[in-house]
Design a protein around this motif. Structure first.
Motif, PDB file in Angstrom:
ATOM      1  N   GLY A  41       2.028  -3.543  17.805  1.00 13.75           N
ATOM      2  CA  GLY A  41       1.601  -3.774  16.426  1.00 13.75           C
ATOM      3  C   GLY A  41       0.679  -2.706  15.887  1.00 13.75           C
ATOM      4  O   GLY A  41       0.015  -2.904  14.877  1.00 13.75           O
ATOM      5  N   ASN A  42       0.637  -1.563  16.549  1.00 17.86           N
ATOM      6  CA  ASN A  42      -0.270  -0.485  16.124  1.00 17.86           C
ATOM      7  C   ASN A  42       0.356   0.510  15.162  1.00 17.86           C
ATOM      8  O   ASN A  42      -0.183   1.585  14.954  1.00 17.86           O
ATOM      9  N   LEU A  43       1.488   0.170  14.634  1.00 16.81           N
ATOM     10  CA  LEU A  43       2.140   1.013  13.638  1.00 16.81           C
ATOM     11  C   LEU A  43       2.468   2.402  14.199  1.00 16.81           C
ATOM     12  O   LEU A  43       2.305   3.401  13.534  1.00 16.81           O
ATOM     13  N   SER A  44       2.919   2.421  15.452  1.00 14.49           N
ATOM     14  CA  SER A  44       3.246   3.726  16.010  1.00 14.49           C
ATOM     15  C   SER A  44       4.577   3.756  16.757  1.00 14.49           C
ATOM     16  O   SER A  44       4.865   4.732  17.445  1.00 14.49           O
ATOM     17  N   ASP A  64       2.800   0.166   2.910  1.00  8.10           N
ATOM     18  CA  ASP A  64       1.816   1.145   2.420  1.00  8.10           C
ATOM     19  C   ASP A  64       2.294   2.545   2.833  1.00  8.10           C
ATOM     20  O   ASP A  64       3.340   2.689   3.478  1.00  8.10           O
ATOM     21  N   ASP A  65       1.544   3.571   2.480  1.00  7.09           N
ATOM     22  CA  ASP A  65       2.021   4.944   2.688  1.00  7.09           C
ATOM     23  C   ASP A  65       2.282   5.260   4.159  1.00  7.09           C
ATOM     24  O   ASP A  65       3.259   5.913   4.494  1.00  7.09           O
ATOM     25  N   PHE A  66       1.406   4.787   5.023  1.00 12.26           N
ATOM     26  CA  PHE A  66       1.549   5.106   6.440  1.00 12.26           C
ATOM     27  C   PHE A  66       2.779   4.420   7.019  1.00 12.26           C
ATOM     28  O   PHE A  66       3.584   5.022   7.727  1.00 12.26           O
ATOM     29  N   GLU A  67       2.929   3.137   6.685  1.00 14.42           N
ATOM     30  CA  GLU A  67       4.112   2.398   7.149  1.00 14.42           C
ATOM     31  C   GLU A  67       5.376   3.031   6.582  1.00 14.42           C
ATOM     32  O   GLU A  67       6.389   3.155   7.275  1.00 14.42           O
ATOM     33  N   ASP A  68       5.284   3.449   5.339  1.00 15.91           N
ATOM     34  CA  ASP A  68       6.421   4.082   4.683  1.00 15.91           C
ATOM     35  C   ASP A  68       6.857   5.332   5.459  1.00 15.91           C
ATOM     36  O   ASP A  68       8.047   5.552   5.698  1.00 15.91           O
ATOM     37  N   ALA A  69       5.898   6.124   5.901  1.00 14.84           N
ATOM     38  CA  ALA A  69       6.215   7.331   6.679  1.00 14.84           C
ATOM     39  C   ALA A  69       6.832   6.944   8.023  1.00 14.84           C
ATOM     40  O   ALA A  69       7.790   7.578   8.484  1.00 14.84           O
ATOM     41  N   MET A  70       6.311   5.888   8.640  1.00 14.00           N
ATOM     42  CA  MET A  70       6.869   5.430   9.916  1.00 14.00           C
ATOM     43  C   MET A  70       8.299   4.938   9.744  1.00 14.00           C
ATOM     44  O   MET A  70       9.145   5.109  10.617  1.00 14.00           O
ATOM     45  N   CYS A  86       5.467  -5.865  12.258  1.00 13.34           N
ATOM     46  CA  CYS A  86       4.093  -6.069  12.754  1.00 13.34           C
ATOM     47  C   CYS A  86       3.088  -6.007  11.619  1.00 13.34           C
ATOM     48  O   CYS A  86       1.929  -6.380  11.793  1.00 13.34           O
ATOM     49  N   GLN A  87       3.531  -5.528  10.466  1.00 15.64           N
ATOM     50  CA  GLN A  87       2.621  -5.403   9.322  1.00 15.64           C
ATOM     51  C   GLN A  87       2.765  -6.555   8.336  1.00 15.64           C
ATOM     52  O   GLN A  87       2.167  -6.543   7.266  1.00 15.64           O
TER      53      GLN A  87
END
Ligand code: FES
Length: 104
Positions: A41-44, A64-70, A86-87
């Motif tokens: 769940g660490n967005l990685s 959000d932007d970070f999740e979008d990039a992932m 996880c988000q």
């Protein structure tokens, strides 16, 4: 709250999910195939990718932007409802939520 995952072969898994749990944690607890949650769940890792069913997209909201990039790194094709599960947290206003597990 109830959540239904629709698997690539059309099979469905429906479960009661405690509020506050992430929908990745819920999927792993239910052994939903295709939702792995490798990074916890660490967005990685993006192995918790799901598509939010069209009817629910507005209520769940976008990444959000970070999740979008992932999400650009997911193995399966990215769709308009793509989210990293996880988000998304289980909450009463998402009762009945339908998530589609993409084919990898
Ligand atoms: Fe790794 Fe969601 S569990 S990004």
């Amino acid at each position: 709250m109830k959540v239904t995952w629709i698997l690539p072969d059309g099979a469905q898994v429906t479960a009661d999910v405690a509020e506050g749990l992430s929908l990745m944690e819920a999927a792993v607890a239910q052994n939903v195939p295709g939702v792995v949650g490798e990074c916890g769940g660490n967005l990685s890792c993006a192995t918790c990718h799901v598509q939010v069913a069209e009817d629910w997209a507005g209520r769940v909201g976008g990444p959000d932007d970070f999740e979008d990039a992932m999400l650009d790194t997911v193995e399966a094709a990215r769709g308009p409802g793509s989210r990293l599960s996880c988000q998304i947290r289980a909450s009463a206003d998402l009762d009945g939520l339908v998530l589609i597990v993409p084919e990898v």
